[in-house]
Design a protein around this motif. Structure first.
Motif, PDB file in Angstrom:
ATOM      1  N   UNK A  10       1.126  -1.275   0.143  1.00  0.00           N
ATOM      2  CA  UNK A  10      -0.193  -0.302   0.389  1.00  0.00           C
ATOM      3  C   UNK A  10       0.731   0.916   0.170  1.00  0.00           C
ATOM      4  N   UNK A  11       2.163   1.230  -0.082  1.00  0.00           N
ATOM      5  CA  UNK A  11       2.638   2.401   0.223  1.00  0.00           C
ATOM      6  C   UNK A  11       4.982   2.110   0.656  1.00  0.00           C
ATOM      7  N   UNK A  12       5.231   3.261   0.857  1.00  0.00           N
ATOM      8  CA  UNK A  12       6.106   3.345   1.225  1.00  0.00           C
ATOM      9  C   UNK A  12       6.559   4.536   2.545  1.00  0.00           C
ATOM     10  N   UNK A  13       7.204   3.982   3.426  1.00  0.00           N
ATOM     11  CA  UNK A  13       8.110   4.845   4.158  1.00  0.00           C
ATOM     12  C   UNK A  13       9.092   5.762   3.502  1.00  0.00           C
ATOM     13  N   UNK A  14       9.046   6.945   3.912  1.00  0.00           N
ATOM     14  CA  UNK A  14       9.832   8.318   4.050  1.00  0.00           C
ATOM     15  C   UNK A  14      11.103   8.296   5.040  1.00  0.00           C
ATOM     16  N   UNK A  15      11.668   9.778   4.784  1.00  0.00           N
ATOM     17  CA  UNK A  15      12.376  10.799   6.140  1.00  0.00           C
ATOM     18  C   UNK A  15      11.189  10.242   7.439  1.00  0.00           C
ATOM     19  N   UNK A  16      11.899  10.427   8.107  1.00  0.00           N
ATOM     20  CA  UNK A  16      11.504  10.461   9.433  1.00  0.00           C
ATOM     21  C   UNK A  16      11.206  12.012   9.924  1.00  0.00           C
ATOM     22  N   UNK A  17      10.219  12.050  10.335  1.00  0.00           N
ATOM     23  CA  UNK A  17       9.781  13.212  11.511  1.00  0.00           C
ATOM     24  C   UNK A  17       9.686  14.057  12.378  1.00  0.00           C
ATOM     25  N   UNK A  18      10.138  15.013  13.030  1.00  0.00           N
ATOM     26  CA  UNK A  18      10.638  15.684  14.188  1.00  0.00           C
ATOM     27  C   UNK A  18      11.736  14.403  15.153  1.00  0.00           C
ATOM     28  N   UNK A  21      10.475   9.713  16.655  1.00  0.00           N
ATOM     29  CA  UNK A  21       9.410   8.766  15.846  1.00  0.00           C
ATOM     30  C   UNK A  21       8.567   8.514  14.706  1.00  0.00           C
ATOM     31  N   UNK A  22       8.752   9.809  14.620  1.00  0.00           N
ATOM     32  CA  UNK A  22       7.482   9.568  13.542  1.00  0.00           C
ATOM     33  C   UNK A  22       8.046   9.302  12.012  1.00  0.00           C
ATOM     34  N   UNK A  23       7.738   9.253  10.728  1.00  0.00           N
ATOM     35  CA  UNK A  23       8.040   8.286   9.928  1.00  0.00           C
ATOM     36  C   UNK A  23       6.868   8.955   9.017  1.00  0.00           C
ATOM     37  N   UNK A  24       7.028   9.530   8.162  1.00  0.00           N
ATOM     38  CA  UNK A  24       6.549  10.371   6.555  1.00  0.00           C
ATOM     39  C   UNK A  24       5.589   9.140   5.931  1.00  0.00           C
ATOM     40  N   UNK A  25       4.585   8.705   5.908  1.00  0.00           N
ATOM     41  CA  UNK A  25       4.090   7.335   5.192  1.00  0.00           C
ATOM     42  C   UNK A  25       3.677   7.824   3.181  1.00  0.00           C
ATOM     43  N   UNK A  26       4.396   7.185   2.654  1.00  0.00           N
ATOM     44  CA  UNK A  26       3.773   7.808   1.181  1.00  0.00           C
ATOM     45  C   UNK A  26       2.554   6.722   1.055  1.00  0.00           C
ATOM     46  N   UNK A  27       1.452   6.885   1.209  1.00  0.00           N
ATOM     47  CA  UNK A  27       0.745   5.447   0.401  1.00  0.00           C
ATOM     48  C   UNK A  27      -0.010   5.938  -0.892  1.00  0.00           C
ATOM     49  N   UNK A  51       4.286  -3.903  12.258  1.00  0.00           N
ATOM     50  CA  UNK A  51       4.181  -2.436  13.881  1.00  0.00           C
ATOM     51  C   UNK A  51       3.119  -2.425  13.695  1.00  0.00           C
ATOM     52  N   UNK A  52       2.739  -2.709  14.877  1.00  0.00           N
ATOM     53  CA  UNK A  52       1.972  -1.802  15.742  1.00  0.00           C
ATOM     54  C   UNK A  52       1.887   0.283  15.770  1.00  0.00           C
ATOM     55  N   UNK A  53       1.123   0.317  15.374  1.00  0.00           N
ATOM     56  CA  UNK A  53       1.336   1.966  15.546  1.00  0.00           C
ATOM     57  C   UNK A  53      -0.435   2.780  16.611  1.00  0.00           C
ATOM     58  N   UNK A  54       0.805   3.370  17.372  1.00  0.00           N
ATOM     59  CA  UNK A  54      -0.414   4.370  18.275  1.00  0.00           C
ATOM     60  C   UNK A  54      -0.457   5.437  17.623  1.00  0.00           C
ATOM     61  N   UNK A  61      -3.203  14.334   0.316  1.00  0.00           N
ATOM     62  CA  UNK A  61      -4.572  12.795   0.090  1.00  0.00           C
ATOM     63  C   UNK A  61      -3.001  11.708   0.187  1.00  0.00           C
ATOM     64  N   UNK A  62      -2.437  11.381  -0.219  1.00  0.00           N
ATOM     65  CA  UNK A  62      -1.302  10.833   0.049  1.00  0.00           C
ATOM     66  C   UNK A  62       0.031  10.524   0.684  1.00  0.00           C
ATOM     67  N   UNK A  63       0.254  11.254   2.278  1.00  0.00           N
ATOM     68  CA  UNK A  63       1.016  11.336   2.593  1.00  0.00           C
ATOM     69  C   UNK A  63       0.870  11.423   3.620  1.00  0.00           C
ATOM     70  N   UNK A  64       1.054  10.187   5.101  1.00  0.00           N
ATOM     71  CA  UNK A  64       0.373  10.165   6.524  1.00  0.00           C
ATOM     72  C   UNK A  64       1.435  10.447   7.422  1.00  0.00           C
ATOM     73  N   UNK A  65       1.584  10.780   8.458  1.00  0.00           N
ATOM     74  CA  UNK A  65       2.717  10.721   9.722  1.00  0.00           C
ATOM     75  C   UNK A  65       1.892  10.301  10.505  1.00  0.00           C
ATOM     76  N   UNK A  66       3.770   8.868  10.390  1.00  0.00           N
ATOM     77  CA  UNK A  66       2.786   7.885  11.307  1.00  0.00           C
ATOM     78  C   UNK A  66       3.804   7.614  12.446  1.00  0.00           C
TER      79      UNK A  66
END
Length: 169
Positions: A10-18, A21-27, A51-54, A61-66
């Protein structure tokens, strides 16, 4: 152990954010938001790991921070950069919404008039106005809703009325 046929990309992880421990998620598919799931599956060194997410929040529309459980530093989040992200087919099958195109990878195409198996979907080509199923042998088949007569999620088959002569091209 999670097998590749039990999940779909469903996508790929990008760079760390902050720094927490958040990471960008291109979905490509927002199924993780539509279906009640507590985890995503990441591919680490060829192994599929849940990986369980908090929490997560959308940036576009296509990027989330996880924020994944136990990933609480920027350094730990950087280790996940570039990982492919998968979603369990079993959870997606319970979704009342229509199946996403990505979830159809691995399904067999059955020709409606003959009942013959044409091939297995290896990828989805959505780079043009007409979305195509790319079969394992390289054959391209239109993914038009007008041509699809039945999708069997349990048998992983799609019955499709192919235009005459398409397979002989």
């Amino acid at each position: 152990m999670i097998k590749k046929e039990e999940v779909y990309r469903i996508g790929r992880l990008g760079k760390a954010h902050g720094i927490k421990g958040e990471v960008s998620f291109q979905f490509d598919d927002d199924v993780f938001d539509r279906v009640d799931a507590d985890y995503l599956v990441l591919e680490l060194d060829g192994i599929l790991v849940p990986f369980f997410f908090e929490e997560y929040r959308f940036r576009s529309d296509s990027v989330a921070l996880v924020k994944f459980c136990d990933i609480d530093t920027q350094e730990r989040a950087r280790e996940l950069t570039g990982c492919d992200v998968y979603f369990p087919r079993a959870l997606a099958a319970d979704d009342e919404a229509p199946l996403s195109l990505n979830s159809l990878v691995g399904f067999d195409i059955i020709e409606a008039t003959t009942g013959q198996t044409v091939g297995r979907i290896a990828a989805i080509d959505d780079q043009t106005a007409n979305v195509l199923f790319e079969l394992e042998d390289g054959t391209l088949v239109p993914a038009s809703e007008e041509l699809i007569s039945h999708i069997d999620n349990k048998q992983k088959t799609i019955t499709i009325a192919l235009p005459e002569g398409l397979l002989s091209l």
